[in-house]
Design a protein around this motif. Structure first.
Motif, PDB file in Angstrom:
ATOM      1  N   ALA A 161       0.793  -1.233   0.000  1.00 35.00           N
ATOM      2  CA  ALA A 161       0.000   0.000   0.000  1.00 35.00           C
ATOM      3  C   ALA A 161       0.822   1.277   0.000  1.00 35.00           C
ATOM      4  CB  ALA A 161      -0.959  -0.001   1.195  1.00 35.00           C
ATOM      5  N   ASP A 162       2.031   1.227   0.567  1.00 43.99           N
ATOM      6  CA  ASP A 162       2.862   2.425   0.639  1.00 43.99           C
ATOM      7  C   ASP A 162       4.333   2.009   0.645  1.00 43.99           C
ATOM      8  OD1 ASP A 162       3.376   1.518   3.283  1.00 43.99           O
ATOM      9  OD2 ASP A 162       1.701   2.709   4.053  1.00 43.99           O
TER      10      ASP A 162
ATOM     11  N   GLU B  61       6.606   1.965   3.054  1.00 44.09           N
ATOM     12  CA  GLU B  61       6.986   1.083   4.150  1.00 44.09           C
ATOM     13  C   GLU B  61       6.502  -0.340   3.899  1.00 44.09           C
ATOM     14  OE1 GLU B  61       9.092   1.501   6.662  1.00 44.09           O
ATOM     15  OE2 GLU B  61       9.479   3.397   5.614  1.00 44.09           O
ATOM     16  N   ALA B  62       5.307  -0.456   3.341  1.00 45.11           N
ATOM     17  CA  ALA B  62       4.802  -1.792   3.014  1.00 45.11           C
ATOM     18  C   ALA B  62       5.672  -2.442   1.949  1.00 45.11           C
ATOM     19  CB  ALA B  62       3.356  -1.697   2.536  1.00 45.11           C
ATOM     20  N   MET B  63       6.115  -1.649   0.977  1.00 45.09           N
ATOM     21  CA  MET B  63       7.016  -2.162  -0.058  1.00 45.09           C
ATOM     22  C   MET B  63       8.301  -2.709   0.571  1.00 45.09           C
ATOM     23  SD  MET B  63       6.153  -1.928  -3.335  1.00 45.09           S
ATOM     24  CE  MET B  63       4.857  -1.168  -4.337  1.00 45.09           C
ATOM     25  N   ARG B  64       8.854  -1.968   1.528  1.00 41.02           N
ATOM     26  CA  ARG B  64      10.078  -2.426   2.187  1.00 41.02           C
ATOM     27  C   ARG B  64       9.846  -3.736   2.928  1.00 41.02           C
ATOM     28  NH1 ARG B  64      10.997   3.360   3.798  1.00 41.02           N
ATOM     29  NH2 ARG B  64      12.648   4.160   2.425  1.00 41.02           N
ATOM     30  N   ARG B  65       8.680  -3.837   3.590  1.00 46.29           N
ATOM     31  CA  ARG B  65       8.367  -5.065   4.335  1.00 46.29           C
ATOM     32  C   ARG B  65       8.254  -6.260   3.379  1.00 46.29           C
ATOM     33  NH1 ARG B  65       4.426  -3.154   6.995  1.00 46.29           N
ATOM     34  NH2 ARG B  65       2.768  -3.745   5.540  1.00 46.29           N
ATOM     35  N   VAL B  66       7.591  -6.061   2.243  1.00 46.10           N
ATOM     36  CA  VAL B  66       7.470  -7.136   1.259  1.00 46.10           C
ATOM     37  C   VAL B  66       8.831  -7.498   0.692  1.00 46.10           C
ATOM     38  CG1 VAL B  66       6.599  -7.681  -1.054  1.00 46.10           C
ATOM     39  CG2 VAL B  66       5.061  -6.697   0.653  1.00 46.10           C
ATOM     40  N   ALA B  67       9.658  -6.471   0.400  1.00 45.41           N
ATOM     41  CA  ALA B  67      11.000  -6.725  -0.144  1.00 45.41           C
ATOM     42  C   ALA B  67      11.806  -7.602   0.811  1.00 45.41           C
ATOM     43  CB  ALA B  67      11.720  -5.405  -0.400  1.00 45.41           C
ATOM     44  N   LYS B  68      11.729  -7.346   2.112  1.00 44.24           N
ATOM     45  CA  LYS B  68      12.451  -8.150   3.095  1.00 44.24           C
ATOM     46  C   LYS B  68      11.954  -9.595   3.099  1.00 44.24           C
ATOM     47  CE  LYS B  68      13.525  -4.290   6.209  1.00 44.24           C
ATOM     48  NZ  LYS B  68      13.257  -3.660   7.528  1.00 44.24           N
TER      49      LYS B  68
ATOM     50  N   VAL C 176       4.428 -11.647  -8.078  1.00 44.89           N
ATOM     51  CA  VAL C 176       3.358 -10.952  -8.800  1.00 44.89           C
ATOM     52  C   VAL C 176       2.749  -9.929  -7.849  1.00 44.89           C
ATOM     53  CG1 VAL C 176       1.090 -11.195  -9.907  1.00 44.89           C
ATOM     54  CG2 VAL C 176       2.860 -12.933 -10.276  1.00 44.89           C
ATOM     55  N   VAL C 177       2.555  -8.687  -8.336  1.00 43.01           N
ATOM     56  CA  VAL C 177       2.056  -7.631  -7.461  1.00 43.01           C
ATOM     57  C   VAL C 177       0.784  -6.995  -8.019  1.00 43.01           C
ATOM     58  CG1 VAL C 177       4.208  -7.012  -6.327  1.00 43.01           C
ATOM     59  CG2 VAL C 177       3.671  -6.020  -8.557  1.00 43.01           C
ATOM     60  N   SER C 178      -0.064  -6.553  -7.093  1.00 36.43           N
ATOM     61  CA  SER C 178      -1.240  -5.746  -7.420  1.00 36.43           C
ATOM     62  C   SER C 178      -0.870  -4.274  -7.328  1.00 36.43           C
ATOM     63  CB  SER C 178      -2.375  -6.055  -6.437  1.00 36.43           C
ATOM     64  OG  SER C 178      -2.816  -7.379  -6.571  1.00 36.43           O
ATOM     65  N   ALA C 179      -1.820  -3.409  -7.691  1.00 33.67           N
ATOM     66  CA  ALA C 179      -1.616  -1.971  -7.578  1.00 33.67           C
ATOM     67  C   ALA C 179      -1.614  -1.560  -6.109  1.00 33.67           C
ATOM     68  CB  ALA C 179      -2.709  -1.223  -8.324  1.00 33.67           C
ATOM     69  N   MET C 180      -0.890  -0.498  -5.793  1.00 33.21           N
ATOM     70  CA  MET C 180      -0.791  -0.001  -4.425  1.00 33.21           C
ATOM     71  C   MET C 180      -2.128   0.569  -3.944  1.00 33.21           C
ATOM     72  SD  MET C 180       2.797   2.075  -4.818  1.00 33.21           S
ATOM     73  CE  MET C 180       2.836   2.592  -3.080  1.00 33.21           C
TER      74      MET C 180
ATOM     75  N   LEU D  86       8.607  -0.246  -8.205  1.00 35.46           N
ATOM     76  CA  LEU D  86       9.008   0.144  -6.859  1.00 35.46           C
ATOM     77  C   LEU D  86       9.510  -1.049  -6.052  1.00 35.46           C
ATOM     78  CD1 LEU D  86       6.208   2.713  -5.936  1.00 35.46           C
ATOM     79  CD2 LEU D  86       8.613   3.205  -6.467  1.00 35.46           C
ATOM     80  N   LEU D  87       8.822  -2.198  -6.185  1.00 37.07           N
ATOM     81  CA  LEU D  87       9.253  -3.368  -5.427  1.00 37.07           C
ATOM     82  C   LEU D  87      10.619  -3.855  -5.928  1.00 37.07           C
ATOM     83  CD1 LEU D  87       8.708  -5.435  -3.247  1.00 37.07           C
ATOM     84  CD2 LEU D  87       7.441  -6.801  -4.920  1.00 37.07           C
ATOM     85  N   ALA D  88      10.838  -3.804  -7.242  1.00 30.84           N
ATOM     86  CA  ALA D  88      12.152  -4.185  -7.770  1.00 30.84           C
ATOM     87  C   ALA D  88      13.242  -3.283  -7.204  1.00 30.84           C
ATOM     88  CB  ALA D  88      12.140  -4.126  -9.296  1.00 30.84           C
TER      89      ALA D  88
END
Length: 501
Positions: A14-15, A17-24, A39-43, A80-82
């Motif tokens: 969603a944001d 910080e969430a991206m960082r958590r998923v990346a970890k 595979v990712v959905s829209a934020m 962003l996740l990449a």
């Protein structure tokens, strides 16, 4: 060592910080020795924002351009996740649905996947990178961007997992798995450790929103194990698997196209690291199928394959023995209860009770693209030759269906049409009811004791659905949940929501 496809919904990314958590979490999965495709959905609310902008400009946006617009949300997420994963020192490559080889038909806004040719994804993971794919989208035969409609990212993930012969498709959401009922209605609902795909299909088709129906259908057809988990915790989630498979999922490509891909994919590969498969998935030129990596070690006790097998075995062992009796009725194995408030009921009164009457009615309804769920036809009123036919359909379809039937009143010859938007559907699901009598009797007794009147009933081998007044649906769910012994003795607070798309 396993090939894992992970899907993260909108709430999970969603944001920043969430991206960082998923990346970890992605990096941790890779460091555990797995090859990872994401595979990712829209934020968050990105899709709603895009729709609002389109609505501000036009009341009649072209479907092709709407798909181009709405596919942007997932593209933002993948990029962003990449970046977040690269920042953690792990190489990651982002791909649109088209770049990932997700091929669809041309039904803009609700396209279906016709094949997956994931050569760029296969190359990326062979080189040791994490591949990030935009969900909810693909490309059609004229190279236009298409979107897959509701549940599209779940479907993308399962289709990629099938094409890559992945060991598991992990669906990350904001809940801890599938539950015996919606915990917002039944606080004592228990997490389900494992389900067959058949049971999950019934749950998804009758109101459970955690997984989309199309994704489960793909998983069942191609034997893809699904693991539903929360991206906000490390709880074990729910396994969905029954071992059946009809083969790898590939598009109908011309032989020349297959030869080109095989020629590229069969080039000598660099020596892989311990965290990689011995060889990437590739297309077999003779069969046109994506084949499993050659030399991949068999799953050991700690692999995801062994984990889902253990989950299924544990559930089988937990089932009551067929000889077990409870009040002279064999104890049924019920997986859970789904409910749905998103349907309306339409009743045609005074329909001529003659051959072909129902066919004409539902041909007209089909012309509006309405999806019919339950249908009930009453016995003909004595001496009149007339009957009543009721059916339910999604509330988004009911207005067009009702208008079409009203316009055809003289043609169909019915007396009147009644419309009821205030209904709810409760569905009791469990493969165990096939061999356990008395399930319907217990269901109806529980509803009767709760003072709940039933309007319609439909059944399958593993499901009983009833339509009741919307006002009493929550109470009906709680009463049936208790009647079938599904209440947990000790409950933990759970977050319950949707998966994004």
């Amino acid at each position: 060592m396993a090939l894992v496809v992970q899907k993260y919904g909108g709430s999970s990314v969603a944001d920043v910080e969430a991206m960082r958590r998923v990346a970890k979490r992605v990096v941790a999965t890779r460091e555990a020795g797995n090859t990872v495709v994401v595979v990712v959905s829209a934020m968050g609310d990105t899709t709603d924002d895009l729709l609002d902008m389109a609505d501000a400009l036009t009341d009649d946006a072209p479907a092709r351009e709407m798909d181009i617009l709405l596919s942007a949300g997932e593209r933002i997420s993948m990029a962003l996740l990449a970046m977040a994963i690269n920042e953690l020192g792990v190489p990651a490559r982002a791909y649109t649905g088209a770049q990932a080889g997700v091929l669809t038909d041309s039904k803009y806004g609700r396209a279906s996947i016709v094949g997956v040719l994931p050569e760029r994804v296969a190359r990326a993971i062979q080189m040791g990178a994490v591949a990030i794919v935009a969900g909810f989208q693909g490309v059609n035969e004229v190279e236009d961007v298409t979107t897959l409609g509701r549940g599209g990212s779940d479907t993308t993930a399962v289709a990629l997992a099938a094409a890559l012969n992945a060991d598991v498709c992990e669906i990350y959401t904001d809940v801890d798995g599938l539950f015996t009922a919606d915990p917002r209605i039944v606080p004592t609902a228990r997490r389900i450790e494992s389900l067959t795909s058949e049971e999950t299909l019934e749950m998804a088709a009758h109101g459970a929103k955690i997984l989309h129906l199309r994704a489960v259908e793909y998983a069942r057809r191609f034997g893809v194990p699904i693991h539903v988990r929360s991206s906000f915790s490390d709880k074990t989630g729910t396994w969905i698997y029954d071992g059946r498979s009809e083969g790898a999922f590939v598009p109908p490509l011309a032989a020349a196209q297959l030869d080109d891909v095989v020629a590229e994919d069969d080039e000598p590969a660099p020596v892989p690291s311990a965290a990689q498969h011995t060889q990437s998935p590739r297309l077999d030129g003779a069969t046109g199928r994506v084949v499993a990596p050659v030399g991949t070690p068999a799953p050991d006790g700690g692999s995801v394959g062994a984990a889902h097998d253990r989950a299924i075995s544990a559930r089988a062992e937990a089932r009551p023995h067929p000889s077990a009796k409870e009040d002279n009725v064999e104890a049924p194995v019920i997986s859970g209860i789904a409910h749905d408030r998103s349907q309306d009921k339409i009743t045609l009164v005074g329909v001529p009770d003659v051959p072909g009457a129902a066919a004409r009615i539902f041909a007209i309804v089909a012309g509006t693209d309405a999806n019919i769920d339950m249908i009930v036809q009453d016995v003909s009123a004595e001496g009149t030759g007339l009957t009543s036919i009721s059916f339910t359909c999604p509330d988004g379809d009911s207005a067009d269906a009702r208008a079409a039937l009203e316009a055809a009143k003289d043609e169909l010859g019915y007396k009147s049409i009644h419309f009821n938007p205030d209904i709810g559907k409760l569905s009791l699901v469990g493969a165990g009811m096939r061999s356990h009598p008395g399930v319907s009797a217990r269901l109806f007794s529980a509803l009767s004791e709760a003072g709940v009147n039933i309007h319609m009933i439909s059944t399958s081998e593993i499901r009983i659905s009833v339509v009741v007044d919307d006002a009493v649906l929550d109470e009906a769910v709680r009463a049936v949940h208790t009647a079938f012994g599904l209440d947990a003795q000790d409950t933990e607070a759970v977050v319950y929501g949707g998966t994004g798309r």
